[in-house]
Design a protein around this motif. Structure first.
Motif, PDB file in Angstrom:
ATOM      1  N   ALA A  89       0.842  -1.206   0.000  1.00 31.88           N
ATOM      2  CA  ALA A  89       0.000   0.000   0.000  1.00 31.88           C
ATOM      3  C   ALA A  89       0.871   1.248   0.000  1.00 31.88           C
ATOM      4  CB  ALA A  89      -0.932  -0.001   1.210  1.00 31.88           C
ATOM      5  N   LEU A  90       1.934   1.239   0.783  1.00 22.25           N
ATOM      6  CA  LEU A  90       2.846   2.385   0.820  1.00 22.25           C
ATOM      7  C   LEU A  90       3.503   2.585  -0.542  1.00 22.25           C
ATOM      8  CD1 LEU A  90       4.278   4.624   2.395  1.00 22.25           C
ATOM      9  CD2 LEU A  90       6.011   2.949   3.025  1.00 22.25           C
ATOM     10  N   GLY A  91       3.978   1.502  -1.127  1.00 26.37           N
ATOM     11  CA  GLY A  91       4.599   1.593  -2.451  1.00 26.37           C
ATOM     12  C   GLY A  91       3.611   2.073  -3.502  1.00 26.37           C
ATOM     13  N   GLY A  92       2.362   1.587  -3.429  1.00 33.00           N
ATOM     14  CA  GLY A  92       1.336   2.014  -4.375  1.00 33.00           C
ATOM     15  C   GLY A  92       0.992   3.476  -4.228  1.00 33.00           C
ATOM     16  N   ALA A  93       0.928   3.946  -2.975  1.00 33.29           N
ATOM     17  CA  ALA A  93       0.605   5.355  -2.732  1.00 33.29           C
ATOM     18  C   ALA A  93       1.712   6.270  -3.240  1.00 33.29           C
ATOM     19  CB  ALA A  93       0.378   5.591  -1.243  1.00 33.29           C
ATOM     20  N   LEU A  94       2.939   5.800  -3.196  1.00 29.26           N
ATOM     21  CA  LEU A  94       4.066   6.626  -3.627  1.00 29.26           C
ATOM     22  C   LEU A  94       4.322   6.546  -5.131  1.00 29.26           C
ATOM     23  CD1 LEU A  94       6.555   5.921  -0.703  1.00 29.26           C
ATOM     24  CD2 LEU A  94       5.095   7.929  -1.039  1.00 29.26           C
ATOM     25  N   SER A  95       3.729   5.555  -5.799  1.00 32.30           N
ATOM     26  CA  SER A  95       3.951   5.435  -7.243  1.00 32.30           C
ATOM     27  C   SER A  95       2.899   6.231  -8.001  1.00 32.30           C
ATOM     28  CB  SER A  95       3.925   3.964  -7.671  1.00 32.30           C
ATOM     29  OG  SER A  95       2.630   3.440  -7.504  1.00 32.30           O
ATOM     30  N   ASP A  96       3.250   6.631  -9.192  1.00 32.19           N
ATOM     31  CA  ASP A  96       2.319   7.374 -10.033  1.00 32.19           C
ATOM     32  C   ASP A  96       2.205   6.627 -11.350  1.00 32.19           C
ATOM     33  OD1 ASP A  96       0.595   9.295 -10.941  1.00 32.19           O
ATOM     34  OD2 ASP A  96       2.131  10.793 -11.341  1.00 32.19           O
ATOM     35  N   TYR A  97       0.982   6.328 -11.738  1.00 34.34           N
ATOM     36  CA  TYR A  97       0.719   5.554 -12.939  1.00 34.34           C
ATOM     37  C   TYR A  97       0.077   6.466 -13.973  1.00 34.34           C
ATOM     38  CZ  TYR A  97      -1.630   2.194 -15.963  1.00 34.34           C
ATOM     39  OH  TYR A  97      -2.082   1.498 -17.058  1.00 34.34           O
ATOM     40  N   GLY A  98       0.535   6.399 -15.199  1.00 31.86           N
ATOM     41  CA  GLY A  98      -0.114   7.160 -16.256  1.00 31.86           C
ATOM     42  C   GLY A  98       0.251   8.631 -16.247  1.00 31.86           C
ATOM     43  N   ILE A  99      -0.776   9.479 -16.232  1.00 38.40           N
ATOM     44  CA  ILE A  99      -0.583  10.924 -16.324  1.00 38.40           C
ATOM     45  C   ILE A  99      -0.092  11.450 -14.977  1.00 38.40           C
ATOM     46  CG2 ILE A  99      -1.693  13.105 -16.932  1.00 38.40           C
ATOM     47  CD1 ILE A  99      -3.946  11.365 -18.237  1.00 38.40           C
ATOM     48  N   ASP A 100       0.882  12.327 -15.011  1.00 38.79           N
ATOM     49  CA  ASP A 100       1.477  12.888 -13.799  1.00 38.79           C
ATOM     50  C   ASP A 100       0.456  13.717 -13.024  1.00 38.79           C
ATOM     51  OD1 ASP A 100       3.717  13.565 -12.065  1.00 38.79           O
ATOM     52  OD2 ASP A 100       3.593  15.560 -12.969  1.00 38.79           O
ATOM     53  N   ASP A 101       0.291  13.399 -11.738  1.00 39.72           N
ATOM     54  CA  ASP A 101      -0.698  14.082 -10.892  1.00 39.72           C
ATOM     55  C   ASP A 101      -0.422  15.580 -10.785  1.00 39.72           C
ATOM     56  OD1 ASP A 101      -1.732  11.575 -10.540  1.00 39.72           O
ATOM     57  OD2 ASP A 101      -1.328  11.446  -8.396  1.00 39.72           O
ATOM     58  N   ALA A 102       0.819  15.943 -10.602  1.00 40.58           N
ATOM     59  CA  ALA A 102       1.165  17.361 -10.456  1.00 40.58           C
ATOM     60  C   ALA A 102       0.816  18.135 -11.735  1.00 40.58           C
ATOM     61  CB  ALA A 102       2.645  17.515 -10.120  1.00 40.58           C
ATOM     62  N   PHE A 103       1.052  17.526 -12.877  1.00 39.90           N
ATOM     63  CA  PHE A 103       0.715  18.149 -14.166  1.00 39.90           C
ATOM     64  C   PHE A 103      -0.787  18.401 -14.258  1.00 39.90           C
ATOM     65  CE2 PHE A 103      -0.714  17.384 -18.581  1.00 39.90           C
ATOM     66  CZ  PHE A 103      -0.084  18.441 -19.219  1.00 39.90           C
ATOM     67  N   MET A 104      -1.597  17.387 -13.887  1.00 35.85           N
ATOM     68  CA  MET A 104      -3.055  17.535 -13.967  1.00 35.85           C
ATOM     69  C   MET A 104      -3.557  18.600 -12.996  1.00 35.85           C
ATOM     70  SD  MET A 104      -4.521  13.688 -14.514  1.00 35.85           S
ATOM     71  CE  MET A 104      -3.583  12.943 -13.192  1.00 35.85           C
ATOM     72  N   LYS A 105      -3.018  18.612 -11.794  1.00 31.43           N
ATOM     73  CA  LYS A 105      -3.451  19.610 -10.807  1.00 31.43           C
ATOM     74  C   LYS A 105      -3.072  21.016 -11.258  1.00 31.43           C
ATOM     75  CE  LYS A 105      -3.780  16.739  -6.724  1.00 31.43           C
ATOM     76  NZ  LYS A 105      -3.369  16.502  -5.353  1.00 31.43           N
ATOM     77  N   ASP A 106      -1.889  21.148 -11.844  1.00 35.50           N
ATOM     78  CA  ASP A 106      -1.442  22.452 -12.320  1.00 35.50           C
ATOM     79  C   ASP A 106      -2.354  22.966 -13.441  1.00 35.50           C
ATOM     80  OD1 ASP A 106       0.413  24.656 -12.446  1.00 35.50           O
ATOM     81  OD2 ASP A 106       1.170  23.776 -14.310  1.00 35.50           O
ATOM     82  N   LEU A 107      -2.680  22.107 -14.405  1.00 35.34           N
ATOM     83  CA  LEU A 107      -3.571  22.516 -15.496  1.00 35.34           C
ATOM     84  C   LEU A 107      -4.991  22.806 -14.994  1.00 35.34           C
ATOM     85  CD1 LEU A 107      -2.870  20.332 -18.654  1.00 35.34           C
ATOM     86  CD2 LEU A 107      -2.626  22.783 -18.404  1.00 35.34           C
ATOM     87  N   SER A 108      -5.422  22.099 -13.972  1.00 35.33           N
ATOM     88  CA  SER A 108      -6.797  22.230 -13.481  1.00 35.33           C
ATOM     89  C   SER A 108      -7.019  23.443 -12.590  1.00 35.33           C
ATOM     90  CB  SER A 108      -7.190  20.964 -12.722  1.00 35.33           C
ATOM     91  OG  SER A 108      -7.119  19.851 -13.578  1.00 35.33           O
ATOM     92  N   THR A 109      -5.973  24.145 -12.223  1.00 30.24           N
ATOM     93  CA  THR A 109      -6.156  25.326 -11.363  1.00 30.24           C
ATOM     94  C   THR A 109      -6.952  26.421 -12.068  1.00 30.24           C
ATOM     95  OG1 THR A 109      -4.008  26.189 -12.050  1.00 30.24           O
ATOM     96  CG2 THR A 109      -4.074  24.943  -9.986  1.00 30.24           C
ATOM     97  N   SER A 110      -6.977  26.400 -13.396  1.00 33.36           N
ATOM     98  CA  SER A 110      -7.720  27.427 -14.139  1.00 33.36           C
ATOM     99  C   SER A 110      -9.215  27.108 -14.249  1.00 33.36           C
ATOM    100  CB  SER A 110      -7.123  27.598 -15.536  1.00 33.36           C
ATOM    101  OG  SER A 110      -7.284  26.398 -16.268  1.00 33.36           O
ATOM    102  N   LEU A 111      -9.637  25.940 -13.775  1.00 29.63           N
ATOM    103  CA  LEU A 111     -11.053  25.568 -13.844  1.00 29.63           C
ATOM    104  C   LEU A 111     -11.893  26.427 -12.905  1.00 29.63           C
ATOM    105  CD1 LEU A 111     -10.873  21.657 -13.672  1.00 29.63           C
ATOM    106  CD2 LEU A 111     -11.314  23.049 -15.678  1.00 29.63           C
ATOM    107  N   GLN A 112     -13.152  26.620 -13.279  1.00 29.22           N
ATOM    108  CA  GLN A 112     -14.115  27.261 -12.390  1.00 29.22           C
ATOM    109  C   GLN A 112     -14.562  26.221 -11.363  1.00 29.22           C
ATOM    110  OE1 GLN A 112     -15.008  30.504 -12.505  1.00 29.22           O
ATOM    111  NE2 GLN A 112     -13.496  30.713 -14.126  1.00 29.22           N
ATOM    112  N   PRO A 113     -14.879  26.630 -10.137  1.00 25.96           N
ATOM    113  CA  PRO A 113     -15.364  25.663  -9.138  1.00 25.96           C
ATOM    114  C   PRO A 113     -16.593  24.906  -9.660  1.00 25.96           C
ATOM    115  CG  PRO A 113     -14.851  27.738  -8.091  1.00 25.96           C
ATOM    116  CD  PRO A 113     -14.736  27.973  -9.574  1.00 25.96           C
ATOM    117  N   GLY A 114     -16.572  23.589  -9.486  1.00 24.64           N
ATOM    118  CA  GLY A 114     -17.659  22.735  -9.968  1.00 24.64           C
ATOM    119  C   GLY A 114     -17.396  22.131 -11.333  1.00 24.64           C
ATOM    120  N   ASN A 115     -16.522  22.757 -12.129  1.00 23.55           N
ATOM    121  CA  ASN A 115     -16.179  22.203 -13.435  1.00 23.55           C
ATOM    122  C   ASN A 115     -15.232  21.016 -13.260  1.00 23.55           C
ATOM    123  OD1 ASN A 115     -17.671  24.185 -14.642  1.00 23.55           O
ATOM    124  ND2 ASN A 115     -15.954  25.206 -15.622  1.00 23.55           N
TER     125      ASN A 115
END
Length: 173
Positions: free
Chosen positions: A89-115
């Protein structure tokens, strides 16, 4: 090589509907998806990611199996399962699969709340058939790694669907 497509929808429910359509198309061998994540900007401000694969759970299951196997070898299977699940579980939580989480969060900051933004990592697809299945959902292209011609086709199809949708009704008092 995979292509990234990110489309903004007015709600998480609409993004989930499109993600389910894509999974259906994958079963029909029209698209191969490596990852599909929905990013939602909450009213409080932070971006929440709705992952396709829960790496913590996958790690725990895998760790439990290997822990049991090692535990049987050393005559303590219960302890082996517990330690294997915890480390997995620890190893799974620390691994990132597919699209980078930080990249998605950074791009999503421009979204309107609820979108919500649907991020899809596509290995290959039959573009015309996939586009025909998702275009009626509308949406706005946030980012892609498609070539200019394919990206423009996607933008045009989604814009056409958005233009055809009737405006929301308001109640006059």
């Amino acid at each position: 090589m995979s292509d990234l497509i990110a489309i903004i929808y007015p709600s998480e429910a609409k993004a989930e509907e499109v993600r389910q359509r894509l999974f259906k198309l994958q079963k029909e061998y029209l698209i191969t998806i490596s990852d599909a994540v929905i990013a939602v900007k909450t009213e409080a401000g932070p971006v929440k990611l709705n992952q396709f694969v829960n790496t913590t759970a996958v790690g725990a299951v895998s760790g439990s199996f290997w822990g049991l196997l090692i535990g049987v070898l050393f005559l303590n299977p219960i302890l082996g399962v517990a330690l294997g699940a915890a480390s997995g579980a620890l190893g799974g939580a620390l691994s990132d699969y597919g699209i980078d989480d930080a990249f998605m969060k950074d791009l999503s900051t421009s979204l309107q709340p609820g979108n919500a933004a649907l991020f899809v990592l596509v290995k290959n697809m039959t573009a015309d058939k996939v586009l025909r299945e998702i275009q009626d959902a509308g949406g706005t292209v946030l980012k892609t790694s498609l070539d200019d011609t394919k990206e423009q086709k996607l933008r045009d199809a989604l814009a056409k669907a958005s233009a055809e949708q009737p405006p929301p009704q308001t109640n006059a008092a």
